[in-house]
Scaffold this active site. Sequence first.
Site, mmCIF file in Angstrom:
data_model
loop_
_atom_site.group_PDB
_atom_site.id
_atom_site.type_symbol
_atom_site.label_atom_id
_atom_site.label_comp_id
_atom_site.label_asym_id
_atom_site.label_seq_id
_atom_site.Cartn_x
_atom_site.Cartn_y
_atom_site.Cartn_z
ATOM 1 N N ASP A 21 0.827 -1.204 0.000
ATOM 2 C CA ASP A 21 0.000 0.000 0.000
ATOM 3 C C ASP A 21 0.869 1.264 0.000
ATOM 4 O O ASP A 21 1.985 1.264 0.508
ATOM 5 C CB ASP A 21 -0.901 -0.017 1.250
ATOM 6 C CG ASP A 21 -2.032 0.995 1.148
ATOM 7 O OD1 ASP A 21 -2.303 1.478 0.041
ATOM 8 O OD2 ASP A 21 -2.623 1.318 2.199
ATOM 9 N N ARG A 25 0.239 7.726 -2.649
ATOM 10 C CA ARG A 25 0.738 8.792 -1.771
ATOM 11 C C ARG A 25 2.232 9.042 -2.003
ATOM 12 O O ARG A 25 2.706 10.166 -1.949
ATOM 13 C CB ARG A 25 0.478 8.405 -0.298
ATOM 14 C CG ARG A 25 -0.929 8.742 0.145
ATOM 15 C CD ARG A 25 -1.286 8.037 1.425
ATOM 16 N NE ARG A 25 -1.528 6.616 1.200
ATOM 17 C CZ ARG A 25 -1.591 5.713 2.171
ATOM 18 N NH1 ARG A 25 -1.403 6.074 3.406
ATOM 19 N NH2 ARG A 25 -1.852 4.456 1.874
ATOM 20 N N ARG A 34 -0.371 9.234 -9.796
ATOM 21 C CA ARG A 34 -0.410 7.996 -9.017
ATOM 22 C C ARG A 34 0.299 6.824 -9.715
ATOM 23 O O ARG A 34 0.958 6.015 -9.077
ATOM 24 C CB ARG A 34 -1.868 7.598 -8.750
ATOM 25 C CG ARG A 34 -2.651 8.596 -7.914
ATOM 26 C CD ARG A 34 -4.101 8.142 -7.798
ATOM 27 N NE ARG A 34 -4.179 6.787 -7.301
ATOM 28 C CZ ARG A 34 -4.063 6.440 -6.028
ATOM 29 N NH1 ARG A 34 -3.896 7.373 -5.116
ATOM 30 N NH2 ARG A 34 -4.133 5.183 -5.653
ATOM 31 N N HIS A 38 2.925 3.330 -8.856
ATOM 32 C CA HIS A 38 2.781 1.910 -9.208
ATOM 33 C C HIS A 38 4.015 1.429 -9.968
ATOM 34 O O HIS A 38 4.517 0.337 -9.726
ATOM 35 C CB HIS A 38 1.529 1.683 -10.057
ATOM 36 C CG HIS A 38 0.256 2.034 -9.332
ATOM 37 N ND1 HIS A 38 0.016 1.659 -8.028
ATOM 38 C CD2 HIS A 38 -0.835 2.738 -9.712
ATOM 39 C CE1 HIS A 38 -1.171 2.106 -7.652
ATOM 40 N NE2 HIS A 38 -1.707 2.770 -8.654
ATOM 41 N N SER A 66 -7.288 -5.560 -5.963
ATOM 42 C CA SER A 66 -8.472 -6.073 -5.262
ATOM 43 C C SER A 66 -9.720 -5.919 -6.133
ATOM 44 O O SER A 66 -9.714 -5.156 -7.110
ATOM 45 C CB SER A 66 -8.672 -5.313 -3.952
ATOM 46 O OG SER A 66 -9.130 -4.004 -4.225
ATOM 47 N N ASN A 69 -10.553 -2.429 -6.439
ATOM 48 C CA ASN A 69 -9.679 -1.563 -7.260
ATOM 49 C C ASN A 69 -10.237 -1.300 -8.653
ATOM 50 O O ASN A 69 -9.820 -0.361 -9.331
ATOM 51 C CB ASN A 69 -8.267 -2.157 -7.387
ATOM 52 C CG ASN A 69 -7.440 -2.036 -6.128
ATOM 53 O OD1 ASN A 69 -6.537 -2.827 -5.881
ATOM 54 N ND2 ASN A 69 -7.728 -1.038 -5.290
ATOM 55 N N TRP A 70 -11.215 -2.121 -9.096
ATOM 56 C CA TRP A 70 -11.834 -1.874 -10.409
ATOM 57 C C TRP A 70 -12.524 -0.516 -10.437
ATOM 58 O O TRP A 70 -12.772 0.039 -11.498
ATOM 59 C CB TRP A 70 -12.855 -2.965 -10.757
ATOM 60 C CG TRP A 70 -12.232 -4.291 -11.066
ATOM 61 C CD1 TRP A 70 -12.367 -5.446 -10.333
ATOM 62 C CD2 TRP A 70 -11.389 -4.642 -12.181
ATOM 63 N NE1 TRP A 70 -11.655 -6.468 -10.909
ATOM 64 C CE2 TRP A 70 -11.045 -6.002 -12.050
ATOM 65 C CE3 TRP A 70 -10.885 -3.928 -13.263
ATOM 66 C CZ2 TRP A 70 -10.234 -6.666 -12.961
ATOM 67 C CZ3 TRP A 70 -10.065 -4.585 -14.181
ATOM 68 C CH2 TRP A 70 -9.754 -5.938 -14.031
ATOM 69 N N ARG A 72 -11.349 2.280 -9.500
ATOM 70 C CA ARG A 72 -10.404 3.399 -9.668
ATOM 71 C C ARG A 72 -10.528 3.977 -11.079
ATOM 72 O O ARG A 72 -11.064 3.321 -11.975
ATOM 73 C CB ARG A 72 -8.976 2.901 -9.426
ATOM 74 C CG ARG A 72 -8.788 2.521 -7.973
ATOM 75 C CD ARG A 72 -7.337 2.366 -7.631
ATOM 76 N NE ARG A 72 -7.214 2.171 -6.186
ATOM 77 C CZ ARG A 72 -6.089 2.225 -5.519
ATOM 78 N NH1 ARG A 72 -4.961 2.481 -6.155
ATOM 79 N NH2 ARG A 72 -6.052 2.044 -4.222
ATOM 80 N N ARG A 195 -5.229 -1.802 8.435
ATOM 81 C CA ARG A 195 -6.456 -2.492 7.998
ATOM 82 C C ARG A 195 -6.090 -3.759 7.250
ATOM 83 O O ARG A 195 -4.980 -3.890 6.745
ATOM 84 C CB ARG A 195 -7.234 -1.618 7.003
ATOM 85 C CG ARG A 195 -7.930 -0.425 7.532
ATOM 86 C CD ARG A 195 -8.867 0.117 6.442
ATOM 87 N NE ARG A 195 -8.125 0.759 5.370
ATOM 88 C CZ ARG A 195 -7.676 2.014 5.414
ATOM 89 N NH1 ARG A 195 -7.890 2.749 6.477
ATOM 90 N NH2 ARG A 195 -7.026 2.531 4.384
ATOM 91 N N SER A 197 -8.400 -4.889 4.745
ATOM 92 C CA SER A 197 -8.938 -4.601 3.411
ATOM 93 C C SER A 197 -9.323 -5.845 2.604
ATOM 94 O O SER A 197 -8.935 -5.978 1.429
ATOM 95 C CB SER A 197 -7.948 -3.746 2.613
ATOM 96 O OG SER A 197 -7.730 -2.526 3.264
HETATM 97 C C1 FPP Z 1 -1.648 0.199 -3.411
HETATM 98 O O1 FPP Z 1 -1.236 1.544 -3.422
HETATM 99 C C2 FPP Z 1 -1.128 -0.576 -4.516
HETATM 100 C C3 FPP Z 1 -1.876 -1.176 -5.493
HETATM 101 C C4 FPP Z 1 -3.341 -1.080 -5.550
HETATM 102 C C5 FPP Z 1 -1.278 -1.946 -6.578
HETATM 103 C C6 FPP Z 1 0.003 -2.687 -6.291
HETATM 104 C C7 FPP Z 1 0.671 -2.913 -7.589
HETATM 105 C C8 FPP Z 1 1.990 -2.844 -7.841
HETATM 106 C C9 FPP Z 1 3.000 -2.661 -6.802
HETATM 107 C C10 FPP Z 1 2.507 -2.929 -9.243
HETATM 108 C C11 FPP Z 1 2.295 -4.185 -10.028
HETATM 109 C C12 FPP Z 1 2.385 -5.470 -9.296
HETATM 110 C C13 FPP Z 1 3.098 -6.568 -9.664
HETATM 111 C C14 FPP Z 1 2.878 -7.831 -8.932
HETATM 112 C C15 FPP Z 1 4.111 -6.559 -10.741
HETATM 113 P P1 FPP Z 1 -2.376 2.658 -3.532
HETATM 114 O O2 FPP Z 1 -2.563 2.992 -4.962
HETATM 115 O O3 FPP Z 1 -3.600 2.199 -2.829
HETATM 116 O O4 FPP Z 1 -1.690 3.847 -2.768
HETATM 117 P P2 FPP Z 1 -2.440 4.950 -1.866
HETATM 118 O O5 FPP Z 1 -3.054 4.210 -0.714
HETATM 119 O O6 FPP Z 1 -1.319 5.829 -1.440
HETATM 120 O O7 FPP Z 1 -3.435 5.642 -2.725
#
Ligand code: FPP
Length: 246
Positions: A21, A25, A34, A38, A66, A69-70, A72, A195, A197
């Site tokens: 996570d 941020r 954002r 990633h 998740s 996440n769809w 987003r 959390r 989640s």
């Molecule tokens: C959470 O950060 C992260 C994700 C929803 C995606 C995780 C994916 C990767 C690290 C890249 C691809 C994965 C692989 C296995 C190659 P967030 O976007 O929720 O961050 P935030 O809470 O700060 O908004």
Amino acid sequence: MHTLEDVNKDRLPQHVAIIMDGNGRWAKQRGKLRVFGHENGVESVRQTVESCAKLQIPFLTLYAFSTENWNRPKVEVDTLMRLLVTALKKELKTLHKNNIRLKAIGKMDTLPEKVRKELEEVISKTSKNTGMTVTLALSYGSREEIKTAVQQIATKVKNNIISPENIDEAVINTHLYAHFLPDVDLLIRTSGECRISNFLLWQIAYAELYFIDVFWPDFREHHLVEAILSYQNRERRFGKTSEQLN
Ligand code: FPP
């Protein structure tokens, strides 16, 4: 700073699960979009897999996307899917070299065709590897996983394949997406959020939880080592008393 050498190899967690996570941020802090977070998160995935392989941790499960996440923005979802395909293509060789088997859990039929195909190919090509199992949770939600298992079991009851008295924890487990995984020993979540989640709710019944105030793109080997050392300093009683354990 602790290193891999400080870890007690006789008391390793057999199954480490990570809620990666804080990508968004991390990017925002740098005045970037954002998706930049990633993109940088992929390097943390690579390094974490490598560190777990070095330690010979048998199972590593990563929450990559998740069911929620769809919802987003489309551009973010598309980027995540593209990153997945690129990472899968790029890492196949490394997975092989490290004798790693790739698996996935989640609602695979909701993934774009391109992702599903690439995933199936890497899963199939690494299926004979005997080292660590790396599982990607993709389009995964734990309640959905449990709901699907209940539906399958109910159908078997209706068709007289199984009787209600014979439904035990093992039967439920065999109907979960994650049926091939042991219970989680150590669950790590980055970014400071405390959390779960909707991640592996069934499998974390007795997991040790570790929350770390570091965004995922900054997560490095020494953070993993701290998490494992914390795990190794805890007494896992599984409902028993300390005296019973000793
Ligand atoms: C959470 O950060 C992260 C994700 C929803 C995606 C995780 C994916 C990767 C690290 C890249 C691809 C994965 C692989 C296995 C190659 P967030 O976007 O929720 O961050 P935030 O809470 O700060 O908004």
